[in-house]
Design an enzyme around this catalytic site. Structure first.
Site, PDB file in Angstrom:
ATOM      1  N   LYS A 162       0.902  -1.280   0.062  1.00  0.00           N
ATOM      2  CA  LYS A 162       0.103  -0.063  -0.028  1.00  0.00           C
ATOM      3  C   LYS A 162       0.877   1.353  -0.046  1.00  0.00           C
ATOM      4  O   LYS A 162       1.973   1.182   0.757  1.00  0.00           O
ATOM      5  CB  LYS A 162      -0.883  -0.053   1.293  1.00  0.00           C
ATOM      6  CG  LYS A 162      -1.759   0.946   1.402  1.00  0.00           C
ATOM      7  CD  LYS A 162      -3.003   0.793   0.891  1.00  0.00           C
ATOM      8  CE  LYS A 162      -3.972   2.045   0.457  1.00  0.00           C
ATOM      9  NZ  LYS A 162      -3.846   2.922  -0.741  1.00  0.00           N
TER      10      LYS A 162
ATOM     11  N   LYS B  18       5.191   1.779  -3.135  1.00  0.00           N
ATOM     12  CA  LYS B  18       4.957   3.361  -3.617  1.00  0.00           C
ATOM     13  C   LYS B  18       5.276   3.261  -5.101  1.00  0.00           C
ATOM     14  O   LYS B  18       5.875   2.472  -5.689  1.00  0.00           O
ATOM     15  CB  LYS B  18       6.305   4.154  -2.999  1.00  0.00           C
ATOM     16  CG  LYS B  18       6.099   5.594  -3.116  1.00  0.00           C
ATOM     17  CD  LYS B  18       5.114   5.892  -1.916  1.00  0.00           C
ATOM     18  CE  LYS B  18       4.965   7.577  -1.738  1.00  0.00           C
ATOM     19  NZ  LYS B  18       4.527   7.644  -0.339  1.00  0.00           N
TER      20      LYS B  18
ATOM     21  N   THR C 200      -4.807  13.572   5.881  1.00  0.00           N
ATOM     22  CA  THR C 200      -3.345  13.700   6.091  1.00  0.00           C
ATOM     23  C   THR C 200      -3.279  14.830   6.941  1.00  0.00           C
ATOM     24  O   THR C 200      -2.317  14.911   8.019  1.00  0.00           O
ATOM     25  CB  THR C 200      -2.506  13.541   5.010  1.00  0.00           C
ATOM     26  OG1 THR C 200      -2.884  12.570   4.130  1.00  0.00           O
ATOM     27  CG2 THR C 200      -1.002  13.715   5.204  1.00  0.00           C
TER      28      THR C 200
HETATM   29  N1  GLU Z   1       0.729   8.767  -0.177  1.00  0.00           N
HETATM   30  C1  GLU Z   1       0.449   8.806   1.309  1.00  0.00           C
HETATM   31  C2  GLU Z   1       1.398   8.493   2.163  1.00  0.00           C
HETATM   32  O1  GLU Z   1       2.677   8.788   2.126  1.00  0.00           O
HETATM   33  C3  GLU Z   1      -0.947   7.911   1.290  1.00  0.00           C
HETATM   34  C4  GLU Z   1      -0.931   6.577   1.120  1.00  0.00           C
HETATM   35  C5  GLU Z   1      -2.040   5.922   1.132  1.00  0.00           C
HETATM   36  O2  GLU Z   1      -3.084   6.448   1.221  1.00  0.00           O
HETATM   37  O3  GLU Z   1      -1.802   4.608   0.768  1.00  0.00           O
HETATM   38  O4  GLU Z   1       1.371   8.331   3.259  1.00  0.00           O
END
Ligand code: GLU
Length: 459
Positions: A80, A116, A201
């Site tokens: 994820k 990622k 976030t």
């Molecule tokens: N890109 C965000 C992070 O770095 C969210 C990742 C997600 O929701 O899977 O945490």
């Protein structure tokens, strides 16, 4: 894994190795061997996928665009993590960010592993149609490795709901009849996204700070005083007074942090500086956050860069260069822009005694050590900015059940989950004299170690 992440993971392993209560011996293996195995597993990604996406630009030219999906570890659940569109994207960076996702999810008990993605473009230089093609191609090239129970991407820098909707639609058309709502998170509400995901976030970042100061430290002061922790005097000096704050970045994370501070009126904190990729705006008496948010909403997320533009929205602010935000005389600095913003060469100019990482990896390892020597409290990325992935998890659950939660319920769940982690790591931080980043890594690495051990991955 980047050098900073690698070093802190290794330190976490050394600390766990020295604690005989953690991990019994495996048949024939010494403790050293066991911890060396964990180190080998965590320091490398399980799989690195790279493709060159072939895109026909509006001009008719065909170009090849580098794209990555790096799957770091899936011991705890499907991979994820976000997909970023940025011109500096490269394999090392994506790999480090994937490792941070493994640690972040383990730290917060989110049942996912770490991954990622990245595409090496500046999205501002591409038309909407070209971006649409890039999103479709990304899913086509990586379709076999993605899916609701394999690897679930989400937005990151340079991507948002629009890109997730396009990608989900492409996934759905490649896999007809298969469940698809859980294939991507961070979707728009109409496409099966979760209420509150967009704000999650930023809300979580402010919550981590507020909870630490106003709840954890305030309620546990007498116990904390017995630990003689060098960070405590600073924390205590912040209690019961309005604080000055600066926010680097005014995008999806920074603007929500600003809004949260604005909404937290009883605290009377003031935001004296904000910045984006063009400019820092400064006013020692506090900036009008509501007007800045309005300006940004009316101008595709940008802050005003001229006195005239400020005047038009009744914004009283000095215009400074974009880095100036980092060096203001403030109590708290929120970093919500890019990585490596505070480094060896500028760390001495940073005056804030409390820094909160809304972005991933905004402070280099060298700068982190300098800040620690000055007893600057840093709430690290994997602790502070996990609200995004936590609500992504709720979105994934809602998509599986096709039962959707109210916005209020999402925030209740988010804060409860973050609070549980914060209550676990703050006592470690105050009692053990490590940096908070190290306490978080120790906790996350311990969880990962136990899982790897129980899964028989250490033989
Ligand atoms: N890109 C965000 C992070 O770095 C969210 C990742 C997600 O929701 O899977 O945490």
């Amino acid at each position: 894994m980047g050098r900073q992440t690698g070093t802190i993971v290794q330190q976490a392993l050394d600390i766990l190795l020295a604690d005989p209560a953690i991990l019994p011996l495996l048949k024939g293996n010494s403790r050293e061997q066991i911890f060396q195995s964990i180190g080998a597993i965590l320091s490398t990604p399980n799989k690195t996928h790279k493709a060159y996406l072939r895109i026909t630009l509006d001009s008719g030219n065909v170009v090849r665009i580098p794209a990555y999906r790096i799957q770091h570890n899936d011991a705890i659940g499907p991979y994820k993590g976000g997909i970023r569109f940025h011109e500096s994207v490269n394999e090392d960076e994506v790999s480090n960010l994937a490792a941070l996702m493994t640690l972040k999810n383990a730290l917060h008990d989110v049942p996912f592993g770490g991954g990622k993605g990245g595409v090496g473009i500046n999205p501002r230089k591409y038309s909407e149609r070209e971006l649409y093609l890039i999103c479709k191609k990304y899913v086509q090239y990586f379709t076999d490795i993605l899916g609701p129970d394999k690897d679930i991407p989400a937005p990151d820098m340079g991507t948002g709901e629009r890109e997730m909707d396009w990608m989900t639609a492409e996934y759905k058309s490649i896999h007809p009849g298969r469940p698809y709502l859980g294939s991507f998170t961070g979707k728009s509400i109409v496409s099966g996204g979760s209420l509150g995901r967009r704000e999650a976030t930023g809300k979580g970042v402010y919550f981590s700070f507020k909870y630490m100061l106003d709840h954890y430290i305030r309620s546990n002061l007498s116990t904390l005083e017995t630990y003689n922790n060098p960070y405590l005097p600073i924390a205590k000096s912040y209690l019961n007074r309005p604080l000055t704050m600066a926010i680097q970045g005014f995008g999806n994370v920074g603007a929500v942090i600003a809004q949260e501070i604005f909404n937290d009126q009883s605290a009377q904190h003031s935001v004296v500086a904000v910045s984006d990729r063009n400019v820092t705006l400064f006013n020692e008496n506090g900036l009008p956050i509501d007007k800045l948010l309005q300006y940004s909403a009316d101008h595709s997320g940008e802050l005003p860069t001229t006195a005239e533009a400020c005047a038009e929205y009744h914004i009283d602010a000095h215009i400074q260069d974009r880095e100036a935000v980092l060096y203001q005389e403030v109590d708290v600095l929120f970093l919500a822009a890019l990585e490596e913003q505070i480094h060896e060469r500028n760390v001495d100019q940073v005056k804030a005694k409390w820094i909160v990482e809304g972005a991933n990896a905004p402070i280099t390892g060298e700068a982190d050590d300098v800040l620690a020597a000055k007893n600057v409290i840093v709430i690290p990325d994997i602790l502070a900015n996990a609200g995004g992935v936590i609500v992504s998890y709720f979105e994934w659950l809602q998509g599986k059940d096709t039962q959707f939660y109210s916005e209020e319920h999402v925030y209740e769940l988010l804060y409860a989950k973050m609070q549980k982690t914060l209550d676990q790591v703050f006592p470690l931080f105050f009692s053990q004299n490590h940096q908070l980043r190290q306490s978080c890594y120790n906790h996350a690495v311990m969880k990962l170690s136990l899982v790897l051990y129980r899964q028989g991955k250490l033989y």
